[in-house]
Design a protein around this motif. Structure first.
Motif, short mmCIF file in Angstrom:
data_model
loop_
_atom_site.label_atom_id
_atom_site.label_comp_id
_atom_site.label_asym_id
_atom_site.label_seq_id
_atom_site.Cartn_x
_atom_site.Cartn_y
_atom_site.Cartn_z
N PHE A 1 -0.73 0.65 -2.07
CA PHE A 1 -2.14 0.66 -1.69
C PHE A 1 -2.31 0.42 -0.19
N GLY A 2 -1.55 -0.53 0.36
CA GLY A 2 -1.65 -0.80 1.79
C GLY A 2 -1.23 0.38 2.63
N ALA A 3 -0.15 1.06 2.23
CA ALA A 3 0.32 2.23 2.99
C ALA A 3 -0.71 3.36 2.94
N ALA A 4 -1.28 3.60 1.75
CA ALA A 4 -2.27 4.66 1.62
C ALA A 4 -3.54 4.32 2.41
N ALA A 5 -3.95 3.06 2.35
CA ALA A 5 -5.15 2.64 3.09
C ALA A 5 -4.95 2.80 4.60
N TRP A 6 -3.77 2.45 5.09
CA TRP A 6 -3.47 2.59 6.52
C TRP A 6 -3.54 4.06 6.94
N ARG A 7 -2.99 4.94 6.13
CA ARG A 7 -3.02 6.37 6.44
C ARG A 7 -4.44 6.93 6.31
N VAL B 1 2.72 -2.06 -6.21
CA VAL B 1 1.35 -1.56 -6.18
C VAL B 1 0.66 -1.94 -4.87
N LEU B 2 0.82 -3.18 -4.41
CA LEU B 2 0.18 -3.62 -3.18
C LEU B 2 0.72 -2.88 -1.96
N ILE B 3 2.04 -2.66 -1.90
CA ILE B 3 2.62 -1.92 -0.79
C ILE B 3 2.10 -0.48 -0.77
N MET C 1 2.68 5.67 -7.40
CA MET C 1 1.87 5.23 -6.26
C MET C 1 2.74 5.02 -5.02
N PHE C 2 3.91 4.45 -5.21
CA PHE C 2 4.82 4.17 -4.10
C PHE C 2 5.22 5.46 -3.39
N ARG C 3 5.49 6.50 -4.17
CA ARG C 3 5.87 7.78 -3.58
C ARG C 3 4.69 8.47 -2.93
N ALA C 4 3.53 8.50 -3.61
CA ALA C 4 2.38 9.23 -3.10
C ALA C 4 1.76 8.58 -1.87
N SER C 5 1.94 7.27 -1.73
CA SER C 5 1.32 6.55 -0.62
C SER C 5 1.98 6.84 0.72
N GLY C 6 3.19 7.38 0.71
CA GLY C 6 3.94 7.58 1.94
C GLY C 6 4.85 6.44 2.29
N ALA C 7 4.83 5.36 1.45
CA ALA C 7 5.68 4.20 1.72
C ALA C 7 7.16 4.57 1.63
N LEU C 8 7.51 5.46 0.67
CA LEU C 8 8.90 5.87 0.53
C LEU C 8 9.34 6.67 1.75
#
Length: 446
Positions: free
Chosen positions: A13-19, A9-11, A329-336
């Motif tokens: 959120f961080g990836a989405a916030a950065w983008r 969850v934190l990864i 969340m991990f997929r939608a954030s762009g982290a994947l």
């Protein structure tokens, strides 16, 4: 699991916030945080829909399993493979109903019947929990069973064969040997890893709070004391029939049964597409006829066992919501996507091209996500199902399991919160499965 859930969850959120900070608004396009929010809601709803969708199949197969148990099939199977199972699971009595449930689960997975395997696996976990002296904590037997479950040998990946055929493959069953090789390697790795890691993950002291957990599957079987007593006497929920299991069949009978299973391998290669439509109807007819021949009141016993399907589905909903929302969340954030971009150039040198890497990364996290990636690849005219990448992703789909889903469902069904080394063993098997898949596909199709 607490750390993994929070970390994902934190990864995300961080990836989405950065983008989000660098996002340029465009008409009709969602911002990264809006996409993250939408993924959370849709994943939560999808988790409930998935659990509700499992009600029917759980009801069906738990009913069939009850018929098989009442007719003594679990005892017969447990006696037949006792020499192997007693060595793998020394903490579980050979005639305990957990043995039969685990065997049926593994058998269903071997035939590619993932939905059929789930009720058997949940029943096995409930029976194993009757032997658990630390409620809320995974035992060595539970960890080993789930490690094998997430990597079990697949003799007939019926679903993937059907997908390849629908995509226009000239030989949809070509992945049978590659799937068998990959799952055989991952199963051996799972067993070795579980046995090795358990030395570094002690049970620890009993948790007073966990002791208060409501365990109806134990209470209905006569309570914890009765369950413990059955461990030594061979009794328990199986009753007199399980006590009659005794010392099992002679070794030659077990060897003969194993030889029969091995003989199925070439049969699946030759007749896989012909046999696959018969498996589910044959399973139901076979169980009911077996019960009838053993003078079981098949309708009443089936209904009695089917009642458990609704209770189990409701119990696992919170666990499914938690893990599927985190993965969404991990997929939608762009982290994947970022992970694929970082690793793709490196893995391509070893036979795992960047276009197949999302499949390898998603398979332990999300079955639907991995399925979507696989379907997109093999339906792409530039790739197709019969290219190297096509064989690679379909073998991955057929030879690996959605590890986090399995752990969430099975541990959630018995309210185990401390899984000890189970996740590490399962992920080790996943890594070995990917390596073995790349190796065998490179050799046969590269």
């Amino acid at each position: 699991m607490n750390r993994i859930f929070l970390g994902i969850v934190l990864i995300a959120f961080g990836a989405a916030a950065w983008r989000q900070f660098g996002h340029v608004p465009a008409a009709g396009a969602k911002s990264p945080m809006e996409a993250l929010s939408a993924a959370m809601i849709s994943s939560a709803g999808g988790a409930v829909e998935l659990a509700i969708g499992l009600v029917g199949v759980m009801t069906l197969f738990l009913g069939l399993m009850k018929v098989a148990e009442a007719g003594g099939l679990l005892v017969i199977i447990a006696k037949l493979i006792r020499p192997l199972m007693t060595r793998l699971f020394p903490d579980v009595p050979a005639d305990h109903p957990a043995m039969g449930a685990m065997i049926l689960n593994m058998s269903a997975n071997a035939l590619g019947l993932g939905n059929a395997a789930t009720p058997f696996g949940i029943r096995a976990m409930q029976e194993l929990d009757k032997l658990n002296t630390r409620p809320g904590t995974a035992t060595n037997a539970m960890a080993l069973f789930l490690a094998i479950n997430t990597s079990g040998v697949t003799l007939l990946p019926t679903g993937v064969i059907a997908i390849r055929a629908a995509a226009g493959s000239a030989d949809p069953a070509a992945i049978l040997p590659t799937t068998l090789f990959a799952t055989a390697c991952s199963t051996i790795a799972a067993i070795v890893a579980a046995k090795l890691y358990q030395r570094f993950a002690p049970l620890g002291p009993a948790d007073p709070a966990a002791a208060a957990i409501d365990r109806p599957w134990v209470r209905e079987g006569g309570g914890a004391d009765a369950g413990d007593a059955s461990a030594g006497s061979g009794g328990g929920s199986g009753g007199a029939d399980l006590a009659a299991a005794g010392r099992g069949y002679p070794l030659w009978a077990s060897v003969l049964a194993l030889a029969g299973i091995v003989a199925l391998i070439p049969a699946t290669i030759v007749w896989g597409r012909v046999v696959s439509p018969w498996i589910l109807p044959g399973l139901m007819v076979g169980f009911l006829l077996f019960g009838a021949l053993r003078r079981v009141a098949v309708y009443e016993v089936f209904v009695d066992g089917a009642k458990e399907g609704f209770q189990v589905a409701l119990r696992i909903i919170p666990y499914l919501v938690a893990i599927l929302v985190a993965v969404g969340m991990f997929r939608a954030s762009g982290a994947l996507d970022a992970m694929v971009g970082f690793l793709g150039g490196f893995t391509a040198r070893f036979g795992l091209p960047a276009e197949a890497l999302p499949m390898a990364l998603l398979r332990p996290l999300s079955g639907s996500g991995a399925y979507g990636v696989m379907a997109a690849i093999i339906q792409d005219p530039a790739t197709g199902p019969d290219s190297y990448v096509g064989y690679l992703v379909t073998t991955l789909q057929g030879s690996t399991e959605t590890t986090f889903y399995v752990l969430a469902v099975y541990f959630g069904a018995v309210q185990v919160r401390r899984m000890r080394h189970a996740l590490a063993a399962a992920l080790t098997a996943d890594v070995v499965a990917v390596i073995a898949t790349v190796a065998i596909c490179s050799w046969l199709f590269g």
